[in-house]
Design a protein around this motif. Sequence first.
Motif, mmCIF file in Angstrom:
data_model
loop_
_atom_site.group_PDB
_atom_site.id
_atom_site.type_symbol
_atom_site.label_atom_id
_atom_site.label_comp_id
_atom_site.label_asym_id
_atom_site.label_seq_id
_atom_site.Cartn_x
_atom_site.Cartn_y
_atom_site.Cartn_z
ATOM 1 N N PRO A 188 43.619 29.398 26.938
ATOM 2 C CA PRO A 188 44.382 30.546 27.453
ATOM 3 C C PRO A 188 44.615 30.476 28.958
ATOM 4 O O PRO A 188 45.678 30.864 29.450
ATOM 5 C CB PRO A 188 43.507 31.751 27.075
ATOM 6 C CG PRO A 188 42.680 31.290 25.931
ATOM 7 C CD PRO A 188 42.423 29.846 26.199
ATOM 8 N N LEU A 189 43.625 29.961 29.693
ATOM 9 C CA LEU A 189 43.797 29.842 31.141
ATOM 10 C C LEU A 189 44.863 28.807 31.489
ATOM 11 O O LEU A 189 45.635 28.999 32.437
ATOM 12 C CB LEU A 189 42.464 29.460 31.787
ATOM 13 C CG LEU A 189 41.338 30.504 31.672
ATOM 14 C CD1 LEU A 189 40.063 29.960 32.284
ATOM 15 C CD2 LEU A 189 41.751 31.811 32.340
ATOM 16 N N ARG A 190 44.907 27.717 30.711
ATOM 17 C CA ARG A 190 45.948 26.722 30.968
ATOM 18 C C ARG A 190 47.339 27.288 30.646
ATOM 19 O O ARG A 190 48.311 26.998 31.351
ATOM 20 C CB ARG A 190 45.678 25.463 30.135
ATOM 21 C CG ARG A 190 44.499 24.640 30.649
ATOM 22 C CD ARG A 190 44.499 23.252 30.044
ATOM 23 N NE ARG A 190 44.280 23.294 28.611
ATOM 24 C CZ ARG A 190 43.082 23.230 28.039
ATOM 25 N NH1 ARG A 190 42.000 23.128 28.790
ATOM 26 N NH2 ARG A 190 42.956 23.246 26.725
ATOM 27 N N ARG A 191 47.428 28.088 29.587
ATOM 28 C CA ARG A 191 48.723 28.723 29.272
ATOM 29 C C ARG A 191 49.124 29.677 30.389
ATOM 30 O O ARG A 191 50.304 29.752 30.764
ATOM 31 C CB ARG A 191 48.629 29.466 27.942
ATOM 32 C CG ARG A 191 48.570 28.556 26.727
ATOM 33 C CD ARG A 191 48.922 29.322 25.462
ATOM 34 N NE ARG A 191 47.996 30.416 25.231
ATOM 35 C CZ ARG A 191 46.912 30.327 24.480
ATOM 36 N NH1 ARG A 191 46.608 29.177 23.893
ATOM 37 N NH2 ARG A 191 46.111 31.364 24.304
ATOM 38 N N LEU A 192 48.189 30.419 30.932
ATOM 39 C CA LEU A 192 48.485 31.324 32.045
ATOM 40 C C LEU A 192 48.940 30.543 33.266
ATOM 41 O O LEU A 192 49.897 30.938 33.946
ATOM 42 C CB LEU A 192 47.243 32.146 32.374
ATOM 43 C CG LEU A 192 47.359 33.119 33.545
ATOM 44 C CD1 LEU A 192 48.390 34.195 33.246
ATOM 45 C CD2 LEU A 192 45.998 33.743 33.845
ATOM 46 N N ARG A 193 48.280 29.423 33.543
ATOM 47 C CA ARG A 193 48.686 28.585 34.678
ATOM 48 C C ARG A 193 50.115 28.084 34.493
ATOM 49 O O ARG A 193 50.916 28.134 35.432
ATOM 50 C CB ARG A 193 47.722 27.409 34.789
ATOM 51 C CG ARG A 193 48.050 26.419 35.906
ATOM 52 C CD ARG A 193 47.379 25.095 35.645
ATOM 53 N NE ARG A 193 47.850 24.510 34.384
ATOM 54 C CZ ARG A 193 47.285 23.443 33.805
ATOM 55 N NH1 ARG A 193 46.235 22.875 34.363
ATOM 56 N NH2 ARG A 193 47.783 22.958 32.680
ATOM 57 N N ASP A 194 50.447 27.607 33.309
ATOM 58 C CA ASP A 194 51.805 27.108 33.061
ATOM 59 C C ASP A 194 52.834 28.229 33.169
ATOM 60 O O ASP A 194 53.943 28.019 33.666
ATOM 61 C CB ASP A 194 51.876 26.465 31.671
ATOM 62 C CG ASP A 194 50.978 25.233 31.562
ATOM 63 O OD1 ASP A 194 50.636 24.668 32.612
ATOM 64 O OD2 ASP A 194 50.609 24.866 30.434
ATOM 65 N N SER A 195 52.458 29.434 32.714
ATOM 66 C CA SER A 195 53.384 30.564 32.799
ATOM 67 C C SER A 195 53.701 30.915 34.251
ATOM 68 O O SER A 195 54.859 31.185 34.604
ATOM 69 C CB SER A 195 52.797 31.777 32.081
ATOM 70 O OG SER A 195 53.607 32.914 32.246
ATOM 71 N N VAL A 196 52.673 30.881 35.113
ATOM 72 C CA VAL A 196 52.890 31.189 36.523
ATOM 73 C C VAL A 196 53.686 30.072 37.192
ATOM 74 O O VAL A 196 54.580 30.328 38.021
ATOM 75 C CB VAL A 196 51.535 31.407 37.225
ATOM 76 C CG1 VAL A 196 51.723 31.575 38.732
ATOM 77 C CG2 VAL A 196 50.832 32.626 36.647
ATOM 78 N N ALA A 197 53.403 28.814 36.839
ATOM 79 C CA ALA A 197 54.091 27.688 37.474
ATOM 80 C C ALA A 197 55.579 27.656 37.126
ATOM 81 O O ALA A 197 56.410 27.255 37.951
ATOM 82 C CB ALA A 197 53.422 26.378 37.067
ATOM 83 N N GLN A 198 55.956 28.086 35.918
ATOM 84 C CA GLN A 198 57.346 28.045 35.477
ATOM 85 C C GLN A 198 58.119 29.328 35.807
ATOM 86 O O GLN A 198 59.305 29.424 35.502
ATOM 87 C CB GLN A 198 57.393 27.794 33.972
ATOM 88 C CG GLN A 198 56.773 26.460 33.560
ATOM 89 C CD GLN A 198 56.626 26.325 32.063
ATOM 90 O OE1 GLN A 198 57.046 27.204 31.305
ATOM 91 N NE2 GLN A 198 56.027 25.222 31.616
ATOM 92 N N ARG A 199 57.502 30.310 36.422
ATOM 93 C CA ARG A 199 58.140 31.597 36.682
ATOM 94 C C ARG A 199 59.130 31.482 37.844
ATOM 95 O O ARG A 199 58.853 30.800 38.831
ATOM 96 C CB ARG A 199 57.066 32.639 36.987
ATOM 97 C CG ARG A 199 57.579 34.025 37.332
ATOM 98 C CD ARG A 199 56.398 34.963 37.500
ATOM 99 N NE ARG A 199 55.767 35.211 36.222
ATOM 100 C CZ ARG A 199 55.709 36.401 35.630
ATOM 101 N NH1 ARG A 199 56.258 37.448 36.235
ATOM 102 N NH2 ARG A 199 55.131 36.557 34.470
ATOM 103 N N HIS A 200 60.259 32.171 37.735
ATOM 104 C CA HIS A 200 61.252 32.211 38.805
ATOM 105 C C HIS A 200 60.742 33.086 39.941
ATOM 106 O O HIS A 200 59.982 34.036 39.727
ATOM 107 C CB HIS A 200 62.590 32.747 38.273
ATOM 108 C CG HIS A 200 63.728 32.570 39.227
ATOM 109 N ND1 HIS A 200 64.076 33.546 40.140
ATOM 110 C CD2 HIS A 200 64.587 31.529 39.420
ATOM 111 C CE1 HIS A 200 65.110 33.116 40.847
ATOM 112 N NE2 HIS A 200 65.448 31.899 40.424
ATOM 113 N N GLN A 201 61.196 32.775 41.161
ATOM 114 C CA GLN A 201 60.690 33.507 42.321
ATOM 115 C C GLN A 201 61.085 34.979 42.310
ATOM 116 O O GLN A 201 60.420 35.807 42.943
ATOM 117 C CB GLN A 201 61.202 32.847 43.599
ATOM 118 C CG GLN A 201 62.721 32.836 43.725
ATOM 119 C CD GLN A 201 63.183 32.152 44.986
ATOM 120 O OE1 GLN A 201 62.368 31.658 45.756
ATOM 121 N NE2 GLN A 201 64.490 32.120 45.207
#
Length: 277
Positions: A188-201
Amino acid sequence: MTLRPWLRSFQARSVAATLLTCLLVWGGWSAWMWWEATREFSRRYDEQLQLNAELVLQALPRSLLLHADPTNFDVVKRGPAPGPADVFNYQAWSRDRRLLSRSSTTPAEPLNPRFDTGASTNRIQGVAGRVYSMTDTEGEIHVQVGLSMDQRRAGVALDMREGLIDVLLLLLLITLSLIAAGMWTARPLRRLRDSVAQRHQDDHAALSAAGLPSEAVPLVNAFNELLQRAAQAREAQRRFVGDAAHELRTPLAALRVQAQVAMRTRDAVQRDAALAR
């Protein structure tokens, strides 16, 4: 990946802390097991020595009492491959303290110079050993059976080595299980990291805490509050720019009109008055 960043990870610290705890528990357990095994072996070897003494009494012929010289032969228990307690040192003495028989590896001196019955600790050829002495019912033959302390310790070490192998295999299994469990827990933490990394500014939507460990939920909530404040600050900035642009439109329009008047007039007086305004 270098070692230092790896040690900073929560998964690595959890595995290391668990393994350290297991090693400490195992160390205490091993010390206690060594003490318990030594005590148990002492009891078992004393019982074995007693059984061996009874075996010698049953195996020795009464005709030895008639021999002037001692006889040498080894008494070995029948069964599987002999161990340390299966091949032993023994002596048979007459009532008048005459050596009747002994095993080939046993010295001629008494294993128990006191000739008392029961278990005792004595020196056998300069080596500490355990001796069990007993006399037959007629009191004619006195048997002394001995086993060196090195043989006893060898038996304890053999059992401890077998237990050590089992414990090491168990530790290896625990380590692999902890690593697998840590990787599964960190998904779940890795999914959260990927979600933040792919988010638009410009995306200020709140992050979902579904499926996250309870320890990570406060961090996600705090980050969502930060996103909300950033969105509010951006909206305030947008309103300020809009209001400033609206306030600037009226004076700019007046300036434009006066500039156009100044550009179109041929009269110097009017042109100066428009430029002055």
